[in-house]
Scaffold this motif. Structure first.
Motif, PDB file in Angstrom:
ATOM      1  N   LYS A   1       0.841  -1.198   0.000  1.00 19.20           N
ATOM      2  CA  LYS A   1       0.000   0.000   0.000  1.00 19.20           C
ATOM      3  C   LYS A   1       0.879   1.252   0.000  1.00 19.20           C
ATOM      4  O   LYS A   1       0.648   2.199  -0.758  1.00 19.20           O
ATOM      5  CB  LYS A   1      -0.907  -0.027   1.232  1.00 19.20           C
ATOM      6  CG  LYS A   1      -1.834   1.162   1.361  1.00 19.20           C
ATOM      7  CD  LYS A   1      -2.721   0.999   2.599  1.00 19.20           C
ATOM      8  CE  LYS A   1      -3.369   2.314   2.948  1.00 19.20           C
ATOM      9  NZ  LYS A   1      -3.479   2.548   4.356  1.00 19.20           N
ATOM     10  N   TRP A   2       1.905   1.257   0.840  1.00 18.48           N
ATOM     11  CA  TRP A   2       2.844   2.368   0.912  1.00 18.48           C
ATOM     12  C   TRP A   2       3.503   2.592  -0.454  1.00 18.48           C
ATOM     13  O   TRP A   2       3.596   3.723  -0.935  1.00 18.48           O
ATOM     14  CB  TRP A   2       3.884   2.090   2.001  1.00 18.48           C
ATOM     15  CG  TRP A   2       4.990   3.094   2.041  1.00 18.48           C
ATOM     16  CD1 TRP A   2       4.983   4.308   2.675  1.00 18.48           C
ATOM     17  CD2 TRP A   2       6.279   2.982   1.417  1.00 18.48           C
ATOM     18  NE1 TRP A   2       6.186   4.948   2.477  1.00 18.48           N
ATOM     19  CE2 TRP A   2       6.994   4.160   1.708  1.00 18.48           C
ATOM     20  CE3 TRP A   2       6.890   1.996   0.654  1.00 18.48           C
ATOM     21  CZ2 TRP A   2       8.293   4.374   1.255  1.00 18.48           C
ATOM     22  CZ3 TRP A   2       8.178   2.217   0.186  1.00 18.48           C
ATOM     23  CH2 TRP A   2       8.860   3.393   0.493  1.00 18.48           C
ATOM     24  N   ALA A   3       3.955   1.495  -1.095  1.00 19.19           N
ATOM     25  CA  ALA A   3       4.628   1.599  -2.398  1.00 19.19           C
ATOM     26  C   ALA A   3       3.673   2.145  -3.466  1.00 19.19           C
ATOM     27  O   ALA A   3       4.069   2.982  -4.288  1.00 19.19           O
ATOM     28  CB  ALA A   3       5.183   0.242  -2.814  1.00 19.19           C
ATOM     29  N   ARG A   4       2.418   1.678  -3.441  1.00 19.84           N
ATOM     30  CA  ARG A   4       1.418   2.199  -4.388  1.00 19.84           C
ATOM     31  C   ARG A   4       1.229   3.703  -4.198  1.00 19.84           C
ATOM     32  O   ARG A   4       1.154   4.458  -5.161  1.00 19.84           O
ATOM     33  CB  ARG A   4       0.074   1.482  -4.215  1.00 19.84           C
ATOM     34  CG  ARG A   4      -0.112   0.313  -5.158  1.00 19.84           C
ATOM     35  CD  ARG A   4      -1.548  -0.185  -5.194  1.00 19.84           C
ATOM     36  NE  ARG A   4      -2.073  -0.609  -3.902  1.00 19.84           N
ATOM     37  CZ  ARG A   4      -1.840  -1.773  -3.334  1.00 19.84           C
ATOM     38  NH1 ARG A   4      -1.096  -2.677  -3.946  1.00 19.84           N
ATOM     39  NH2 ARG A   4      -2.353  -2.064  -2.163  1.00 19.84           N
ATOM     40  N   GLU A   5       1.164   4.128  -2.935  1.00 17.92           N
ATOM     41  CA  GLU A   5       1.002   5.557  -2.635  1.00 17.92           C
ATOM     42  C   GLU A   5       2.203   6.374  -3.111  1.00 17.92           C
ATOM     43  O   GLU A   5       2.087   7.565  -3.363  1.00 17.92           O
ATOM     44  CB  GLU A   5       0.769   5.765  -1.134  1.00 17.92           C
ATOM     45  CG  GLU A   5      -0.593   5.289  -0.675  1.00 17.92           C
ATOM     46  CD  GLU A   5      -0.739   5.236   0.843  1.00 17.92           C
ATOM     47  OE1 GLU A   5       0.238   5.531   1.571  1.00 17.92           O
ATOM     48  OE2 GLU A   5      -1.840   4.871   1.300  1.00 17.92           O
ATOM     49  N   LYS A   6       3.359   5.724  -3.236  1.00 22.65           N
ATOM     50  CA  LYS A   6       4.568   6.378  -3.738  1.00 22.65           C
ATOM     51  C   LYS A   6       4.648   6.318  -5.260  1.00 22.65           C
ATOM     52  O   LYS A   6       5.648   6.714  -5.855  1.00 22.65           O
ATOM     53  CB  LYS A   6       5.823   5.726  -3.126  1.00 22.65           C
ATOM     54  CG  LYS A   6       5.970   5.948  -1.639  1.00 22.65           C
ATOM     55  CD  LYS A   6       6.388   7.372  -1.372  1.00 22.65           C
ATOM     56  CE  LYS A   6       6.691   7.615   0.082  1.00 22.65           C
ATOM     57  NZ  LYS A   6       7.089   8.997   0.333  1.00 22.65           N
ATOM     58  N   GLY A   7       3.617   5.768  -5.905  1.00 23.01           N
ATOM     59  CA  GLY A   7       3.571   5.730  -7.359  1.00 23.01           C
ATOM     60  C   GLY A   7       4.104   4.462  -8.003  1.00 23.01           C
ATOM     61  O   GLY A   7       4.213   4.392  -9.226  1.00 23.01           O
ATOM     62  N   CYS A   8       4.431   3.461  -7.211  1.00 29.12           N
ATOM     63  CA  CYS A   8       4.968   2.219  -7.774  1.00 29.12           C
ATOM     64  C   CYS A   8       3.855   1.358  -8.382  1.00 29.12           C
ATOM     65  O   CYS A   8       2.754   1.296  -7.847  1.00 29.12           O
ATOM     66  CB  CYS A   8       5.671   1.396  -6.684  1.00 29.12           C
ATOM     67  SG  CYS A   8       7.129   2.197  -6.010  1.00 29.12           S
ATOM     68  N   THR A   9       4.208   0.693  -9.483  1.00 26.15           N
ATOM     69  CA  THR A   9       3.283  -0.258 -10.101  1.00 26.15           C
ATOM     70  C   THR A   9       3.815  -1.685  -9.983  1.00 26.15           C
ATOM     71  O   THR A   9       3.153  -2.632 -10.393  1.00 26.15           O
ATOM     72  CB  THR A   9       3.052   0.070 -11.591  1.00 26.15           C
ATOM     73  OG1 THR A   9       4.311   0.075 -12.263  1.00 26.15           O
ATOM     74  CG2 THR A   9       2.373   1.423 -11.742  1.00 26.15           C
ATOM     75  N   GLU A  10       5.014  -1.827  -9.423  1.00 26.86           N
ATOM     76  CA  GLU A  10       5.596  -3.151  -9.207  1.00 26.86           C
ATOM     77  C   GLU A  10       6.204  -3.203  -7.806  1.00 26.86           C
ATOM     78  O   GLU A  10       6.656  -2.201  -7.269  1.00 26.86           O
ATOM     79  CB  GLU A  10       6.688  -3.449 -10.240  1.00 26.86           C
ATOM     80  CG  GLU A  10       6.162  -3.609 -11.653  1.00 26.86           C
ATOM     81  CD  GLU A  10       7.283  -3.867 -12.646  1.00 26.86           C
ATOM     82  OE1 GLU A  10       7.338  -4.983 -13.180  1.00 26.86           O
ATOM     83  OE2 GLU A  10       8.104  -2.951 -12.855  1.00 26.86           O
ATOM     84  N   PHE A  11       6.226  -4.419  -7.258  1.00 25.65           N
ATOM     85  CA  PHE A  11       6.781  -4.646  -5.928  1.00 25.65           C
ATOM     86  C   PHE A  11       7.640  -5.899  -6.018  1.00 25.65           C
ATOM     87  O   PHE A  11       7.246  -6.884  -6.640  1.00 25.65           O
ATOM     88  CB  PHE A  11       5.654  -4.835  -4.907  1.00 25.65           C
ATOM     89  CG  PHE A  11       6.095  -4.674  -3.485  1.00 25.65           C
ATOM     90  CD1 PHE A  11       6.210  -3.414  -2.909  1.00 25.65           C
ATOM     91  CD2 PHE A  11       6.400  -5.782  -2.709  1.00 25.65           C
ATOM     92  CE1 PHE A  11       6.622  -3.264  -1.589  1.00 25.65           C
ATOM     93  CE2 PHE A  11       6.814  -5.643  -1.397  1.00 25.65           C
ATOM     94  CZ  PHE A  11       6.917  -4.379  -0.838  1.00 25.65           C
ATOM     95  N   ALA A  12       8.811  -5.872  -5.415  1.00 28.45           N
ATOM     96  CA  ALA A  12       9.748  -6.986  -5.543  1.00 28.45           C
ATOM     97  C   ALA A  12      10.355  -7.348  -4.190  1.00 28.45           C
ATOM     98  O   ALA A  12      10.183  -6.630  -3.202  1.00 28.45           O
ATOM     99  CB  ALA A  12      10.851  -6.628  -6.543  1.00 28.45           C
ATOM    100  N   SER A  13      11.071  -8.446  -4.164  1.00 32.02           N
ATOM    101  CA  SER A  13      11.694  -8.944  -2.945  1.00 32.02           C
ATOM    102  C   SER A  13      12.755  -9.953  -3.341  1.00 32.02           C
ATOM    103  O   SER A  13      12.949 -10.242  -4.525  1.00 32.02           O
ATOM    104  CB  SER A  13      10.621  -9.602  -2.056  1.00 32.02           C
ATOM    105  OG  SER A  13      11.174 -10.017  -0.829  1.00 32.02           O
ATOM    106  N   ASP A  14      13.434 -10.502  -2.365  1.00 32.55           N
ATOM    107  CA  ASP A  14      14.374 -11.586  -2.636  1.00 32.55           C
ATOM    108  C   ASP A  14      14.520 -12.450  -1.391  1.00 32.55           C
ATOM    109  O   ASP A  14      14.066 -12.076  -0.313  1.00 32.55           O
ATOM    110  CB  ASP A  14      15.751 -11.046  -3.064  1.00 32.55           C
ATOM    111  CG  ASP A  14      16.430 -10.233  -1.967  1.00 32.55           C
ATOM    112  OD1 ASP A  14      16.705 -10.788  -0.883  1.00 32.55           O
ATOM    113  OD2 ASP A  14      16.699  -9.044  -2.195  1.00 32.55           O
TER     114      ASP A  14
END
Length: 147
Positions: free
Chosen positions: A104-117
């Motif tokens: 949710k935080w990333a979306r609010e920052k304008g991100c359309t993708e989320f990643a991890s490792d």
């Protein structure tokens, strides 16, 4: 019995470090505390803490990555830097809640993708990521040598 999700501030660095040291055992509590205190002041990073009955039981750390992230097409990308729930509070959906806050935080920052490792041998983390809708982007082995 009360549950609460909280976005961490600088004064929560000790709580975060107390949880994180259980996962990042190569660090010291002091190092982690300093790192979390510094993160709290950054606009492109966030930490969330899950509380049950006023007890901190888990945390997640996320940030924006502007460099290339494996398998992504956009920049910046929201990135899960770490997520942890203490033993007796696992399998209750708390990690999923923490991840949802990061997304949710990333979306609010304008991100359309989320990643991890995760490390290749960390099957528990791999299963969590797959269950949360991540798809594997790549596998790498890193090398180093002293000069």
């Amino acid at each position: 019995m009360g549950e609460m999700m909280k976005r961490a501030k600088a004064e929560d660095a000790g709580v975060l470090a107390g949880l994180a040291i259980q996962m990042w055992t190569d660090s010291s509590v002091e190092e982690l505390q300093d790192g979390f205190r510094e993160l709290a002041g950054k606009r492109d990073a966030a930490c969330f803490i899950k509380y049950v009955d006023d007890q901190p039981v888990g945390f997640a750390q996320c940030q924006l990555r502007h460099d290339y992230v494996e398998g992504t097409e956009n920049s910046p990308v929201g990135y899960l830097e770490g997520i942890f729930v203490t033993g007796e509070y696992r399998k209750k959906g708390y990690a999923a809640e923490l991840l949802a806050e990061c997304e949710k935080w990333a979306r609010e920052k304008g991100c359309t993708e989320f990643a991890s490792d995760c490390e290749l041998h960390n099957l528990e983390s791999m299963k969590f990521h797959m269950a949360m809708g991540f798809e594997e982007a790549n596998r790498i082995i890193c090398f180093k040598k002293d000069l």
